[in-house]
Design an enzyme around this catalytic site. Structure first.
Site, PDB file in Angstrom:
ATOM      1  N   GLY A  16      -1.098 -38.164  26.419  1.00  0.00           N
ATOM      2  CA  GLY A  16      -1.629 -37.209  27.403  1.00  0.00           C
ATOM      3  C   GLY A  16      -0.713 -36.001  27.532  1.00  0.00           C
ATOM      4  N   ALA A  17      -0.138 -35.583  26.407  1.00  0.00           N
ATOM      5  CA  ALA A  17       0.849 -34.488  26.441  1.00  0.00           C
ATOM      6  C   ALA A  17       0.209 -33.112  26.374  1.00  0.00           C
ATOM      7  CB  ALA A  17       1.842 -34.652  25.281  1.00  0.00           C
ATOM      8  N   SER A 145       1.600 -44.233  39.866  1.00  0.00           N
ATOM      9  CA  SER A 145       1.162 -43.341  40.939  1.00  0.00           C
ATOM     10  C   SER A 145       1.538 -43.970  42.273  1.00  0.00           C
ATOM     11  CB  SER A 145      -0.351 -43.159  40.893  1.00  0.00           C
ATOM     12  OG  SER A 145      -0.808 -42.530  42.084  1.00  0.00           O
ATOM     13  N   TYR A 158      -8.864 -46.833  40.263  1.00  0.00           N
ATOM     14  CA  TYR A 158      -7.632 -46.081  39.994  1.00  0.00           C
ATOM     15  C   TYR A 158      -6.424 -46.778  40.640  1.00  0.00           C
ATOM     16  CZ  TYR A 158      -4.332 -42.228  39.609  1.00  0.00           C
ATOM     17  OH  TYR A 158      -3.225 -41.461  39.311  1.00  0.00           O
TER      18      TYR A 158
HETATM   19  P1  NAP Z   1      -4.459 -34.259  33.457  1.00  0.00           P
HETATM   20  O1  NAP Z   1      -3.952 -32.897  33.733  1.00  0.00           O
HETATM   21  O2  NAP Z   1      -5.897 -34.571  33.643  1.00  0.00           O
HETATM   22  O3  NAP Z   1      -3.998 -34.680  31.981  1.00  0.00           O
HETATM   23  C1  NAP Z   1      -4.353 -35.963  31.500  1.00  0.00           C
HETATM   24  C2  NAP Z   1      -3.905 -36.089  30.059  1.00  0.00           C
HETATM   25  O4  NAP Z   1      -4.278 -37.407  29.610  1.00  0.00           O
HETATM   26  C3  NAP Z   1      -4.583 -35.081  29.156  1.00  0.00           C
HETATM   27  O5  NAP Z   1      -3.681 -34.604  28.192  1.00  0.00           O
HETATM   28  C4  NAP Z   1      -5.683 -35.915  28.484  1.00  0.00           C
HETATM   29  O6  NAP Z   1      -5.965 -35.363  27.200  1.00  0.00           O
HETATM   30  C5  NAP Z   1      -4.993 -37.276  28.391  1.00  0.00           C
HETATM   31  N1  NAP Z   1      -5.947 -38.369  28.210  1.00  0.00           N
HETATM   32  C6  NAP Z   1      -6.950 -38.752  29.038  1.00  0.00           C
HETATM   33  N2  NAP Z   1      -7.646 -39.756  28.467  1.00  0.00           N
HETATM   34  C7  NAP Z   1      -7.057 -40.013  27.270  1.00  0.00           C
HETATM   35  C8  NAP Z   1      -7.332 -40.899  26.209  1.00  0.00           C
HETATM   36  N3  NAP Z   1      -8.359 -41.780  26.252  1.00  0.00           N
HETATM   37  N4  NAP Z   1      -6.534 -40.888  25.123  1.00  0.00           N
HETATM   38  C9  NAP Z   1      -5.493 -40.014  25.046  1.00  0.00           C
HETATM   39  N5  NAP Z   1      -5.189 -39.138  25.999  1.00  0.00           N
HETATM   40  C10 NAP Z   1      -5.981 -39.125  27.104  1.00  0.00           C
HETATM   41  O7  NAP Z   1      -3.689 -35.345  34.383  1.00  0.00           O
HETATM   42  P2  NAP Z   1      -2.237 -35.309  35.085  1.00  0.00           P
HETATM   43  O8  NAP Z   1      -2.410 -34.914  36.486  1.00  0.00           O
HETATM   44  O9  NAP Z   1      -1.273 -34.613  34.236  1.00  0.00           O
HETATM   45  O10 NAP Z   1      -1.926 -36.892  35.095  1.00  0.00           O
HETATM   46  C11 NAP Z   1      -1.102 -37.488  34.124  1.00  0.00           C
HETATM   47  C12 NAP Z   1      -0.727 -38.880  34.621  1.00  0.00           C
HETATM   48  O11 NAP Z   1      -0.114 -38.758  35.904  1.00  0.00           O
HETATM   49  C13 NAP Z   1      -1.921 -39.814  34.803  1.00  0.00           C
HETATM   50  O12 NAP Z   1      -1.553 -41.124  34.390  1.00  0.00           O
HETATM   51  C14 NAP Z   1      -2.163 -39.786  36.300  1.00  0.00           C
HETATM   52  O13 NAP Z   1      -2.754 -40.978  36.768  1.00  0.00           O
HETATM   53  C15 NAP Z   1      -0.748 -39.643  36.813  1.00  0.00           C
HETATM   54  N6  NAP Z   1      -0.689 -39.079  38.173  1.00  0.00           N
HETATM   55  C16 NAP Z   1      -1.106 -37.804  38.432  1.00  0.00           C
HETATM   56  C17 NAP Z   1      -1.007 -37.326  39.736  1.00  0.00           C
HETATM   57  C18 NAP Z   1      -1.409 -35.915  40.120  1.00  0.00           C
HETATM   58  O14 NAP Z   1      -1.448 -35.603  41.326  1.00  0.00           O
HETATM   59  N7  NAP Z   1      -1.696 -35.037  39.171  1.00  0.00           N
HETATM   60  C19 NAP Z   1      -0.508 -38.153  40.765  1.00  0.00           C
HETATM   61  C20 NAP Z   1      -0.101 -39.432  40.436  1.00  0.00           C
HETATM   62  C21 NAP Z   1      -0.185 -39.900  39.138  1.00  0.00           C
HETATM   63  P3  NAP Z   1      -7.399 -35.494  26.460  1.00  0.00           P
HETATM   64  O15 NAP Z   1      -8.461 -35.448  27.521  1.00  0.00           O
HETATM   65  O16 NAP Z   1      -7.379 -34.337  25.509  1.00  0.00           O
HETATM   66  O17 NAP Z   1      -7.331 -36.812  25.748  1.00  0.00           O
END
Ligand code: NAP
Length: 254
Positions: A16-17, A145, A158
């Site tokens: 997810g980079a 999270s 989730y």
């Molecule tokens: P984001 O901006 O939606 O990015 C998610 C990333 O995961 C994207 O690069 C996406 O790329 C990738 N991804 C999703 N499904 C995938 C799959 N099947 N295979 C490979 N890659 C996949 O989300 P974010 O906010 O950065 O969140 C990243 C992590 O932090 C997650 O685990 C989330 O639960 C956790 N988190 C986020 C928050 C917040 O407030 N933002 C809070 C707590 C925890 P593609 O769609 O191109 O595959």
């Protein structure tokens, strides 16, 4: 580049980079000297993430990987070993969220959240661990999270997936402690990414959320990087099985 080059000579895989937190973690690990494999399904995004690291003087390459597919994960881990070298640091970051009343959530929606957020982390860890064990150890950072320890309406899948990430972290840490693999969980609170913006566009929800965060602001993706570098570095040698919350104080608040 930062002065901290504690990860020089190491190869890091970040799932997810392509955007959000994963992209910021990839940048931080690259700045600390690791060669970074940037992986996700959107090849254009991971290519841009890898280019950003190279432009800053680091080493990185892009890999198209769907973390819900065992074949994909195993093939890409082999491809990373062939290009950058075997993975020393795995950052299991890819994740999705489905907001749905529990009575309306379909089996497919439930399963896709668990498959992307939890089973994927087991799958990626299983794919890199044999080589880590053979080479004397490695580092695994699972992105959890704060919702893994909270109950949130309309987010049962989730929250369960993230509680599972903390449990998986403990289990793998204990199972592989003697093999030199340290496993920890970085658990963000609200961080400004595409993932969280939907909830934040509505002014009422936004002020409700900010009111729950003692620091009264969201985290920024780049604020997650230093903890990941620390967890991957020799400085965290005695730390394993832990979940660390980076949440502006939210999970400590009454
Ligand atoms: P984001 O901006 O939606 O990015 C998610 C990333 O995961 C994207 O690069 C996406 O790329 C990738 N991804 C999703 N499904 C995938 C799959 N099947 N295979 C490979 N890659 C996949 O989300 P974010 O906010 O950065 O969140 C990243 C992590 O932090 C997650 O685990 C989330 O639960 C956790 N988190 C986020 C928050 C917040 O407030 N933002 C809070 C707590 C925890 P593609 O769609 O191109 O595959």
């Amino acid at each position: 580049m930062t002065a901290d080059r504690s990860l020089a000579g190491k190869v890091a895989l970040v799932t997810g980079a392509g955007r959000g937190i994963g992209r910021a973690l990839a940048q931080a690990l690259g700045a600390a000297g690791a060669a970074v494999a940037c992986a996700a399904r959107s090849l254009n995004e991971v290519r841009a993430a890898a280019a950003e690291i190279r432009d800053a003087g680091g080493a990185a390459d892009a890999f198209r990987m769907d973390v819900t597919s065992t074949d994909d994960v195993e093939a890409q881990v082999r491809a990373i070993a062939a290009t950058l070298g075997p993975v020393d640091i795995l950052v299991n970051n890819a994740g999705i969220m489905v907001k749905k009343k529990t009575v309306e959530m379909t089996d497919a929606e439930w399963e896709s959240v668990l498959a992307t957020n939890l089973t994927s982390m087991f799958r990626c860890a299983r794919a890199v661990a044999p080589s880590m064990i053979a080479r004397g150890g490695g580092r695994i950072i699972n992105v959890g999270s704060m919702w893994g320890k909270l109950g949130v309406p309309q987010h049962a899948a989730y929250c369960v997936s993230k509680a599972g990430v903390a449990a998986l972290t403990r289990c793998l840490a204990i199972e592989w402690a003697r093999d030199g693999i340290r496993v920890n969980c970085l658990a963000p609170g609200y961080v400004r990414t595409d993932f969280s913006t939907e909830a934040l566009t509505d002014e009422r929800t936004r002020s409700l959320i900010l009111g729950k965060i003692p620091l009264r602001r969201l985290g920024e993706p780049h604020e997650m990087g230093p903890l990941a570098v620390y967890l991957a570095s020799p400085a965290a040698e005695f730390m394993t099985g832990q979940t660390v919350y980076l949440d502006g104080g939210q999970t400590s608040s009454w």
